[in-house]
Design a protein around this motif. Structure first.
Motif, mmCIF file in Angstrom:
data_model
loop_
_atom_site.group_PDB
_atom_site.id
_atom_site.type_symbol
_atom_site.label_atom_id
_atom_site.label_comp_id
_atom_site.label_asym_id
_atom_site.label_seq_id
_atom_site.Cartn_x
_atom_site.Cartn_y
_atom_site.Cartn_z
ATOM 1 N N ILE A 126 0.858 -1.180 0.000
ATOM 2 C CA ILE A 126 0.000 0.000 0.000
ATOM 3 C C ILE A 126 0.899 1.236 0.000
ATOM 4 N N ASP A 127 1.094 1.846 -1.164
ATOM 5 C CA ASP A 127 1.987 2.997 -1.287
ATOM 6 C C ASP A 127 1.349 4.289 -0.792
ATOM 7 N N ASP A 128 0.078 4.483 -1.130
ATOM 8 C CA ASP A 128 -0.602 5.735 -0.817
ATOM 9 C C ASP A 128 -1.959 5.426 -0.185
ATOM 10 N N PRO A 129 -1.997 5.222 1.138
ATOM 11 C CA PRO A 129 -3.253 4.846 1.799
ATOM 12 C C PRO A 129 -4.353 5.885 1.591
ATOM 13 N N LYS A 130 -5.497 5.426 1.154
ATOM 14 C CA LYS A 130 -6.631 6.324 0.921
ATOM 15 C C LYS A 130 -7.660 6.213 2.047
ATOM 16 N N THR A 131 -7.771 5.039 2.640
ATOM 17 C CA THR A 131 -8.792 4.808 3.658
ATOM 18 C C THR A 131 -8.161 4.561 5.019
ATOM 19 N N PHE A 132 -8.985 4.635 6.036
ATOM 20 C CA PHE A 132 -8.541 4.340 7.404
ATOM 21 C C PHE A 132 -7.948 2.936 7.468
ATOM 22 N N GLU A 133 -8.636 1.985 6.850
ATOM 23 C CA GLU A 133 -8.166 0.603 6.883
ATOM 24 C C GLU A 133 -6.802 0.464 6.209
ATOM 25 N N GLU A 134 -6.637 1.081 5.056
ATOM 26 C CA GLU A 134 -5.351 1.010 4.363
ATOM 27 C C GLU A 134 -4.241 1.664 5.175
ATOM 28 N N GLN A 135 -4.561 2.769 5.819
ATOM 29 C CA GLN A 135 -3.570 3.447 6.650
ATOM 30 C C GLN A 135 -3.093 2.542 7.786
ATOM 31 N N ALA A 136 -4.051 1.892 8.443
ATOM 32 C CA ALA A 136 -3.703 1.000 9.548
ATOM 33 C C ALA A 136 -2.912 -0.213 9.070
ATOM 34 N N LEU A 137 -3.350 -0.832 7.991
ATOM 35 C CA LEU A 137 -2.650 -2.010 7.469
ATOM 36 C C LEU A 137 -1.238 -1.655 7.012
ATOM 37 N N ARG A 138 -1.095 -0.461 6.467
ATOM 38 C CA ARG A 138 0.229 -0.067 5.981
ATOM 39 C C ARG A 138 1.219 0.142 7.127
ATOM 40 N N PHE A 139 0.752 0.682 8.237
ATOM 41 C CA PHE A 139 1.688 1.065 9.293
ATOM 42 C C PHE A 139 1.754 0.119 10.486
ATOM 43 N N VAL A 140 0.708 -0.667 10.735
ATOM 44 C CA VAL A 140 0.780 -1.579 11.886
ATOM 45 C C VAL A 140 0.483 -3.032 11.533
ATOM 46 N N GLY A 141 -0.034 -3.287 10.336
ATOM 47 C CA GLY A 141 -0.316 -4.664 9.947
ATOM 48 C C GLY A 141 -1.676 -5.157 10.392
ATOM 49 N N GLY A 142 -2.053 -6.320 9.887
ATOM 50 C CA GLY A 142 -3.394 -6.850 10.091
ATOM 51 C C GLY A 142 -3.720 -7.229 11.522
ATOM 52 N N GLU A 143 -2.775 -7.803 12.269
ATOM 53 C CA GLU A 143 -3.082 -8.295 13.615
ATOM 54 C C GLU A 143 -3.401 -7.154 14.581
ATOM 55 N N LEU A 144 -2.565 -6.124 14.599
ATOM 56 C CA LEU A 144 -2.834 -4.988 15.475
ATOM 57 C C LEU A 144 -4.061 -4.210 15.013
ATOM 58 N N TYR A 145 -4.252 -4.125 13.708
ATOM 59 C CA TYR A 145 -5.434 -3.457 13.173
ATOM 60 C C TYR A 145 -6.704 -4.154 13.648
ATOM 61 N N GLU A 146 -6.753 -5.468 13.529
ATOM 62 C CA GLU A 146 -7.939 -6.230 13.927
ATOM 63 C C GLU A 146 -8.197 -6.091 15.425
ATOM 64 N N ALA A 147 -7.144 -6.120 16.222
ATOM 65 C CA ALA A 147 -7.301 -6.120 17.675
ATOM 66 C C ALA A 147 -7.655 -4.749 18.234
ATOM 67 N N PHE A 148 -7.049 -3.692 17.697
ATOM 68 C CA PHE A 148 -7.146 -2.388 18.345
ATOM 69 C C PHE A 148 -7.927 -1.329 17.577
ATOM 70 N N PHE A 149 -8.107 -1.488 16.300
ATOM 71 C CA PHE A 149 -8.696 -0.407 15.505
ATOM 72 C C PHE A 149 -10.014 -0.758 14.824
ATOM 73 N N LYS A 150 -10.100 -1.925 14.247
ATOM 74 C CA LYS A 150 -11.233 -2.240 13.376
ATOM 75 C C LYS A 150 -12.573 -2.169 14.112
ATOM 76 N N GLY A 151 -12.733 -2.971 15.158
ATOM 77 C CA GLY A 151 -14.008 -3.016 15.862
ATOM 78 C C GLY A 151 -14.365 -1.709 16.527
ATOM 79 N N ALA A 166 -8.240 8.100 5.247
ATOM 80 C CA ALA A 166 -7.006 7.824 5.983
ATOM 81 C C ALA A 166 -6.671 8.941 6.953
ATOM 82 N N SER A 167 -7.170 10.144 6.686
ATOM 83 C CA SER A 167 -6.834 11.303 7.516
ATOM 84 C C SER A 167 -7.322 11.155 8.955
#
Length: 382
Positions: A126-151, A166-167
């Motif tokens: 993900i070179d240029d994150p457009k969404t919140f999800e892309e921003q999180a996946l780009r900088f912290v990865g799927g596991e931390l995103y699922e645990a701390f951000f998604k829900g 992403a802003s």
């Protein structure tokens, strides 16, 4: 001059006080039965705990003048906001820090090791994150995103993180040290006697008259030399173009004996838990002792017509409608729209006070030079 302030929160109170001290006659009206807006605090009748009725407010700023301003009206006590979160049946510190990372992954990494480890988890495709999800996946990865951000994000905003810009996740929410202070700001604290006392003190001036349980109508504008309006921008125009989107909050109060959760704020990161967090208010005043405790479960949902608006959504549709309301507002003479609702922006308390001070000073300059005060001192579109 004869000035009307619509709203007795920080915006109205600070502007009103500055103009009153300059010799103007100031009237402040508010539709609620109390001052201080959503910062309103009062002693809980059952536990005597100082309670933040509209949700927790922690004062934090790097603005020395604002810090000295609020302390002038009421003393502040030291307070550090240390937030915890429950996810996957465990408790972690927020924001994500080195302790959180090591605990979550069952490791004992040093800062440089943890930084390299998290980068290995990140989606570097993900070179240029457009969404919140892309921003999180780009900088912290799927596991931390699922645990701390998604829900948590889905509950807070009522939509999937892939629908949010992403802003919203402005800065990398990871610290590679053990600092669990939620804020970076130089000045942090809580008012010893609550926020209501501060606003009451600001409004305590011979040139200020306060009228509560008082609604404002546009027909009153010609009666005053100028009006500062801190109500909802779309509400001023009777929602003629439609309603701007907000999230509102519902609070479920409960009491207990002793200490319910051991901290002021406990987030709940999983979508299966319907509330976003629980706040235990006696922990906001750690210098006091209370045998009983009062807590609030907090639920986020779409704001209806009769609800209190909290967070402006400001997604694509809202921004398009906002442009139209700003155009209407700029055609109104004698009214300046201020504050969180008047400019449809999320504002921390210190920014609200800073903008109020600057707005009042600009008005005094305009008055001295015979110029008209603009409809917005700070543009909602900025």
């Amino acid at each position: 001059m004869n000035i009307l302030l619509v709203g007795a929160g920080f915006s109205g109170a600070v502007i009103g006080r500055e103009l009153a001290e300059a010799g103007h006659s100031v009237k402040v009206v508010d539709s609620r039965p109390h001052v201080a807006g959503n910062c309103f605090t009062e002693r809980d009748s059952e536990t005597n705990v100082m309670s933040h009725i509209y949700g927790p407010h922690i004062f934090h700023t790097d603005d020395k003048e604002v810090w000295e301003y609020v302390n002038k009206y009421s003393p502040f006590k030291p307070y550090v906001n240390r937030v915890k979160t429950t996810t996957q049946s465990r408790v972690y510190s927020l924001p994500i820090n080195l302790h959180t990372i090591n605990q979550f992954f069952g490791k004992a990494m040093r800062p440089d090791e943890a930084r390299e480890f998290i980068e290995s988890k990140a989606d570097v495709s993900i070179d240029d994150p457009k969404t919140f999800e892309e921003q999180a996946l780009r900088f912290v990865g799927g596991e931390l995103y699922e645990a701390f951000f998604k829900g948590y994000t889905q509950k807070q905003w009522g939509c999937h993180p892939s629908e949010l810009p992403a802003s919203i996740l402005k800065r990398l929410p990871v610290r590679f040290n053990y600092n669990d202070n939620y804020f970076f700001h130089r000045y942090q604290g809580m008012p010893e006697h609550g926020y209501t006392k501060i606003v009451e003190s600001i409004l305590d001036h011979k040139n200020i008259k306060v009228s509560l349980n008082t609604s404002f109508t546009k027909s009153e504008v010609p009666e005053f030399d100028h009006v500062f309006y801190s109500g909802a921008l779309d509400g001023y125009f009777d929602y003629e173009l439609g309603r701007l989107g907000y999230r509102t909050l519902d609070f479920e109060r409960f009491t207990c004996t002793g200490d319910y959760q051991g901290c002021a704020v406990m987030n709940y990161g999983e979508e299966s838990v319907p509330y976003t967090r629980i706040s235990e208010h006696k922990h906001f005043s750690p210098w006091e002792e209370h045998k009983e405790s009062v807590c609030y479960r907090e639920y986020s949902r779409a704001c209806g017509e009769n609800d209190i608006p909290y967070y402006p959504i400001r997604l694509v549709e809202e921004k398009e409608l906002l442009v139209k309301y700003v155009e209407l507002a700029e055609m109104v003479d004698g009214v300046t729209f201020v504050g969180r609702l008047g400019t449809y922006r999320y504002l921390d308390m210190d920014v609200t006070i800073r903008e109020a001070l600057d707005t009042a000073r600009e008005f005094l300059v305009c008055t001295q030079k015979g110029k008209q005060m603009p409809s917005f001192f700070v543009s909602p579109l900025g």
